[in-house]
Design an enzyme around this catalytic site. Structure first.
Site, PDB file in Angstrom:
ATOM      1  N   TYR A 142      -4.491  -1.563  -3.566  1.00  0.00           N
ATOM      2  CA  TYR A 142      -5.603  -2.592  -3.553  1.00  0.00           C
ATOM      3  C   TYR A 142      -6.705  -2.487  -4.422  1.00  0.00           C
ATOM      4  O   TYR A 142      -7.390  -3.334  -4.743  1.00  0.00           O
ATOM      5  CB  TYR A 142      -6.089  -2.280  -2.169  1.00  0.00           C
ATOM      6  CG  TYR A 142      -5.163  -3.032  -1.075  1.00  0.00           C
ATOM      7  CD1 TYR A 142      -3.897  -2.545  -0.765  1.00  0.00           C
ATOM      8  CD2 TYR A 142      -5.701  -4.246  -0.250  1.00  0.00           C
ATOM      9  CE1 TYR A 142      -3.210  -3.412   0.248  1.00  0.00           C
ATOM     10  CE2 TYR A 142      -5.255  -4.841   0.631  1.00  0.00           C
ATOM     11  CZ  TYR A 142      -3.756  -4.304   0.822  1.00  0.00           C
ATOM     12  OH  TYR A 142      -3.084  -4.833   1.778  1.00  0.00           O
ATOM     13  N   LYS A 193       6.477   7.947  -0.042  1.00  0.00           N
ATOM     14  CA  LYS A 193       7.820   7.309  -0.747  1.00  0.00           C
ATOM     15  C   LYS A 193       8.076   8.583  -1.834  1.00  0.00           C
ATOM     16  O   LYS A 193       8.141   8.232  -3.174  1.00  0.00           O
ATOM     17  CB  LYS A 193       7.636   6.159  -1.524  1.00  0.00           C
ATOM     18  CG  LYS A 193       9.012   5.463  -1.858  1.00  0.00           C
ATOM     19  CD  LYS A 193      10.225   5.309  -1.008  1.00  0.00           C
ATOM     20  CE  LYS A 193      11.242   4.728  -1.935  1.00  0.00           C
ATOM     21  NZ  LYS A 193      12.592   4.481  -0.812  1.00  0.00           N
ATOM     22  N   ASP A 225      10.455   3.567   3.868  1.00  0.00           N
ATOM     23  CA  ASP A 225      11.580   2.814   4.415  1.00  0.00           C
ATOM     24  C   ASP A 225      12.322   3.204   5.417  1.00  0.00           C
ATOM     25  O   ASP A 225      12.755   2.514   6.511  1.00  0.00           O
ATOM     26  CB  ASP A 225      12.540   2.538   3.185  1.00  0.00           C
ATOM     27  CG  ASP A 225      13.073   3.876   2.624  1.00  0.00           C
ATOM     28  OD1 ASP A 225      12.534   5.164   2.955  1.00  0.00           O
ATOM     29  OD2 ASP A 225      14.122   3.979   1.682  1.00  0.00           O
ATOM     30  N   ASP A 249      -0.525  -1.364   5.554  1.00  0.00           N
ATOM     31  CA  ASP A 249      -0.744  -2.684   5.805  1.00  0.00           C
ATOM     32  C   ASP A 249       0.571  -3.231   6.407  1.00  0.00           C
ATOM     33  O   ASP A 249       0.526  -3.829   7.198  1.00  0.00           O
ATOM     34  CB  ASP A 249      -1.266  -3.279   4.451  1.00  0.00           C
ATOM     35  CG  ASP A 249      -1.328  -4.933   4.499  1.00  0.00           C
ATOM     36  OD1 ASP A 249      -1.932  -5.348   5.652  1.00  0.00           O
ATOM     37  OD2 ASP A 249      -0.736  -5.758   3.728  1.00  0.00           O
ATOM     38  N   ASP A 253       1.580  -4.227  10.659  1.00  0.00           N
ATOM     39  CA  ASP A 253       1.963  -5.499  10.975  1.00  0.00           C
ATOM     40  C   ASP A 253       3.376  -5.364  11.818  1.00  0.00           C
ATOM     41  O   ASP A 253       3.405  -5.882  12.877  1.00  0.00           O
ATOM     42  CB  ASP A 253       2.337  -6.405   9.851  1.00  0.00           C
ATOM     43  CG  ASP A 253       0.940  -7.317   9.588  1.00  0.00           C
ATOM     44  OD1 ASP A 253       0.012  -7.036   9.898  1.00  0.00           O
ATOM     45  OD2 ASP A 253       1.147  -8.408   9.104  1.00  0.00           O
TER      46      ASP A 253
HETATM   47  C1  IPM Z   1      -5.143  -6.689   6.885  1.00  0.00           C
HETATM   48  C2  IPM Z   1      -5.195  -7.820   6.084  1.00  0.00           C
HETATM   49  C3  IPM Z   1      -5.909  -7.693   4.820  1.00  0.00           C
HETATM   50  C4  IPM Z   1      -5.449  -6.299   4.093  1.00  0.00           C
HETATM   51  C5  IPM Z   1      -6.250  -8.862   4.032  1.00  0.00           C
HETATM   52  C6  IPM Z   1      -6.659 -10.040   4.751  1.00  0.00           C
HETATM   53  C7  IPM Z   1      -6.720  -8.659   2.705  1.00  0.00           C
HETATM   54  O1  IPM Z   1      -3.538  -8.155   5.883  1.00  0.00           O
HETATM   55  O2  IPM Z   1      -6.517  -6.079   7.166  1.00  0.00           O
HETATM   56  O3  IPM Z   1      -4.076  -5.790   7.159  1.00  0.00           O
HETATM   57  O4  IPM Z   1      -4.390  -6.632   3.234  1.00  0.00           O
HETATM   58  O5  IPM Z   1      -5.953  -5.263   4.253  1.00  0.00           O
HETATM   59 MG    MG Z   2      -2.370  -6.759   6.826  1.00  0.00          MG
END
Ligand code: IPM
Ligand code: MG
Length: 361
Positions: A142, A193, A225, A249, A253
């Site tokens: 990032y 990794k 992975d 990230d 999710d």
């Molecule tokens: C998160 C989101 C952010 C990230 C985006 C909105 C920049 O996906 O907080 O997980 O990638 O960190």
């Molecule tokens: Mg995210």
């Protein structure tokens, strides 16, 4: 009467719908516990771009720097998708993380017993899941340099992002993770990794070094992975996970699915002087403006704010309990509804939870 200054940045999409519900919850806590919350609102993301041309206007950053904690909604949306990289809503959030040095991102994912069937995964897999992903938030791909796009005369191009970590950056997030694991089930899984990336070699080395100071915590290492697979195969094997920015990230999710819905996941970003609290779900453009978004992630984020920034663990417990009670009573937003269950909207869910907060004082 103790008074707390909270910067509120609702942002875009459903961020603007769920954040007011989190504020109401804090107000209820204030009334019950004899605390005053001074909310000061500021622009961020697409809303800030529309008003000022800048995803994080200086006034918003200043407000955050001067607050005791930040309540954040979400940023982004189709409207700004074609904007140049530096003028995208997401830059506002990334700049805030970097400016405030919020290097440790705590993302708990817990499968509530009454929501087991809301997850698309089998009951036998998700039941009992209770994990905490600690994502490094100010390094890696990032922010790494060099980055950019090189255009060639023949019309081709080459784009670069860099995954870079220093010993110091790994050390501090590892310590944060061990501290968290120590207060949980004392098991920490570090995700990397190492079979491919030199960055991961350093990551493993430093985490292993820090582990010596935490002999009461069991440390294991896992490849990213393999971790992605294990999370949907046997999530109950995990307690606390720590990993670099991009892996975190993605895995967080994935972990959301274990909790039934993205609408259930809160987060805390810590490290600097002031903490930032935001639901993990994002702006959800598909349901924005309809009043149907699940405010629970925002409310649970407010609970984390009470716990981590204001040192009010009992008040935080009350918010968590209120959420649990309302779910036990069978109230559901659309994202977590089971067959035949009645659905409530964002505001109604918020009000029900506030009612259960009030009942505890
Ligand atoms: C998160 C989101 C952010 C990230 C985006 C909105 C920049 O996906 O907080 O997980 O990638 O960190
Ligand atoms: Mg995210």
């Amino acid at each position: 009467m103790p008074s707390f200054r909270i910067a509120v940045l609702p942002g875009d999409g459903i961020g603007a719908e769920v954040t007011p519900e989190a504020m109401k919850a804090l107000h209820a806590v204030g009334r019950g516990a004899g605390l005053t919350f001074e909310f000061e609102q500021a622009l961020v993301g697409g809303a800030a771009i529309d008003a000022t041309g800048d995803p994080l206007p200086p006034a918003s950053l200043r407000l955050c720097q001067q607050a005791q904690a930040i309540l954040f909604g979400a940023v982004g949306g189709p409207k700004w998708e074609d904007a140049p990289h530096e003028k995208r809503p997401e830059r506002g959030l990334l700049a805030l993380r970097k400016e405030l040095d919020l290097f440790a991102n705590l993302r708990p994912a817990k499968c509530f017993p009454m929501l087991v069937d809301a997850s698309p995964l089998k009951r036998a897999v998700v039941e009992g899941t209770d994990l905490m992903v600690i994502r490094e938030l100010t390094g890696g791909l990032y922010f790494g340099e060099p980055r950019g796009v090189e255009r060639f005369a023949d019309g081709g191009a080459r784009a670069v992002n860099t995954m870079a970590y220093t010993t110091r950056e790994i050390d501090r997030v590892a310590r944060a993770a061990f501290e968290v694991a120590r207060k949980r089930r004392r098991r920490l899984t570090s995700v990397d990794k190492v079979n491919v990336l030199v960055v991961s070699q350093l990551w493993r080395e430093v985490v292993t070094q820090v582990a010596k100071e935490y002999p009461d915590v069991t440390l294991e290492h896992i490849l990213v992975d393999n971790c992605a697979m294990a999370l949907v195969q046997r999530p109950t094997q995990f307690d606390t996970l720590v990993t670099e920015n991009t892996f975190g990230d993605i895995l967080s999710d994935e972990a959301a699915i274990l909790a039934g819905s993205m609408g259930m996941l809160p987060s805390a970003s810590l490290g600097g002087r002031v903490g930032l609290y935001e639901p993990v779900h994002g702006t959800a453009p598909d349901i924005a403006g309809k009043g149907i978004a699940n405010p629970i992630a925002a409310l649970l984020s407010a609970a984390m704010l009470l716990r981590y920034s204001l040192d009010r663990p009992q008040d935080a417990d009350r918010v968590d309990t209120a959420v649990l009670r309302v779910l036990e009573q069978g109230h559901r937003t659309a994202d977590i509804r089971g067959e035949g269950e009645k659905v409530v909207g964002t505001r109604e869910m918020g009000e029900l939870i506030v009612g259960e907060i009030n009942a505890q004082y």
